[in-house]
Design a protein around this motif. Sequence first.
Motif, PDB file in Angstrom:
ATOM      1  N   TYR A  18      64.214  39.026  -0.574  1.00 57.50           N
ATOM      2  CA  TYR A  18      63.177  39.270  -1.804  1.00 57.50           C
ATOM      3  C   TYR A  18      63.833  38.105  -3.045  1.00 57.50           C
ATOM      4  O   TYR A  18      64.094  37.373  -2.463  1.00 57.50           O
ATOM      5  N   SER A  21      66.251  35.515  -4.317  1.00 59.77           N
ATOM      6  CA  SER A  21      67.624  35.452  -3.836  1.00 59.77           C
ATOM      7  C   SER A  21      67.724  34.100  -3.039  1.00 59.77           C
ATOM      8  O   SER A  21      67.941  33.416  -1.981  1.00 59.77           O
ATOM      9  N   ASP A 118      69.701  39.827  -1.030  1.00 67.66           N
ATOM     10  CA  ASP A 118      69.654  39.475  -2.607  1.00 67.66           C
ATOM     11  C   ASP A 118      70.848  39.850  -3.411  1.00 67.66           C
ATOM     12  O   ASP A 118      71.974  41.098  -2.651  1.00 67.66           O
ATOM     13  N   ASN A 120      71.258  42.727  -5.015  1.00 74.62           N
ATOM     14  CA  ASN A 120      71.657  44.306  -5.330  1.00 74.62           C
ATOM     15  C   ASN A 120      71.604  44.749  -3.510  1.00 74.62           C
ATOM     16  O   ASN A 120      71.972  45.543  -3.592  1.00 74.62           O
ATOM     17  N   ARG A 121      71.406  44.062  -3.177  1.00 78.98           N
ATOM     18  CA  ARG A 121      72.151  43.829  -1.573  1.00 78.98           C
ATOM     19  C   ARG A 121      70.577  44.663  -0.899  1.00 78.98           C
ATOM     20  O   ARG A 121      70.845  46.033   0.056  1.00 78.98           O
ATOM     21  N   LYS A 122      69.120  44.589  -1.568  1.00 81.91           N
ATOM     22  CA  LYS A 122      68.424  45.956  -1.300  1.00 81.91           C
ATOM     23  C   LYS A 122      67.483  45.714   0.480  1.00 81.91           C
ATOM     24  O   LYS A 122      67.431  46.435   1.019  1.00 81.91           O
ATOM     25  N   ASP A 125      69.117  47.220   3.272  1.00 84.73           N
ATOM     26  CA  ASP A 125      68.728  48.249   3.406  1.00 84.73           C
ATOM     27  C   ASP A 125      67.788  48.334   4.526  1.00 84.73           C
ATOM     28  O   ASP A 125      67.327  49.586   5.468  1.00 84.73           O
TER      29      ASP A 125
END
Length: 373
Positions: A18, A21, A118, A120-122, A125
């Motif tokens: 993202y 990052s 990133d 927020n670790r998106k 997912d």
Amino acid sequence: MPIPPMHFHPYEAAFCGYSGSGKTTLIAAVIRKLSEHFSVGYYKHGCHRFDIDREGKDSFVIKASGATAVMIADPAKQAVIIDNGKTRLRERQIFLDLDLLLVEGLKELPLPKIVMIDQNRKILDLLDNGSVTNVAALVKSDRQTLDKQYGIPVFHRNDTDEISDFIASMLLQKSMETPLFGLVLAGGQSSRMGSDKALISYHSENQLVRTAQLMEKCCQKVFISCRDDQKEHYRPYGYPLITDRYLNIGPLGGLLSAQMEHPRTAWMTVACDLPFLDEQVFRQLSQRRNPFRYATAFMNPSSNSLEPLCSCYEPKSRDRLFSMHAESNNSLFSFLEQSRIEPLTMEHAARLRNINDPESMRTAKRECRTLHE
């Protein structure tokens, strides 16, 4: 193992993640490292519109006036402005001059990917639900820890040397999966010799068989390139035949015909009129072949020029060869001179001596008898 299809380049890797990052910063550091040994390209794919020219400039005015394509050039660089469309083939042709390509973005394509985690670790997912595939490695910041093991290497963002080495090793491994086939060029007219050069014996076997046997020591398969009317003469020797589909254009026709049958293969291509080649020459050519270039070829010390008929041609050479043929240039020597290749040193010029007429044949036979005494 099947070779994965290429999207923009035979040796490509994508950096995905993202915004924010750190992709661009890391790619710049990796390119600085890789460019010490490779010619590296960069493809940036963004979701937002961009302009490479400002309103009011000549090129902007011309493009806005309706020109489909505009080129801007100065002595050091050039840029082409075209409308987006079905441009994948054009993109490939531009990047083929380079050894490697790094892509920023395009996480939806099945490119081998270095994925940036990133804050927020998106992105994780997307890995977990299978939206992002072909992930080769993960890159995290020093403060990040992973709650799950993904079975792939994990690097810290500042480990640029390790990441660069990993990418080079990954692409080198892919290059090793490319088969190397041998092609004995026996389709010539032999007009000066007066008899078929491929069937002349300077050693215990004729040139067709001897060249093929030497190739078998370092190639996975060996084929004979010939004209359609020569098939019955060569079939008894037991090697598979590839007949010329491109007529009257010399050795290029044989190579293009072989590449049409096996387009994702590297071809060791050797003429049948080189009786002084030995096993050492073939091993040097196969072991020092550079799969990231268009071809690997010997420098002939007697002429100080490249030898096109004792060379390895990589799969990506096919597009360039077709382009030259379309421009009525059917010279393999010209192709080597104009392309990014790996030159090899040939210590003994006599090994590349070709024999084309009866007098040279008689002399060569005497010399070969001496070698065997």
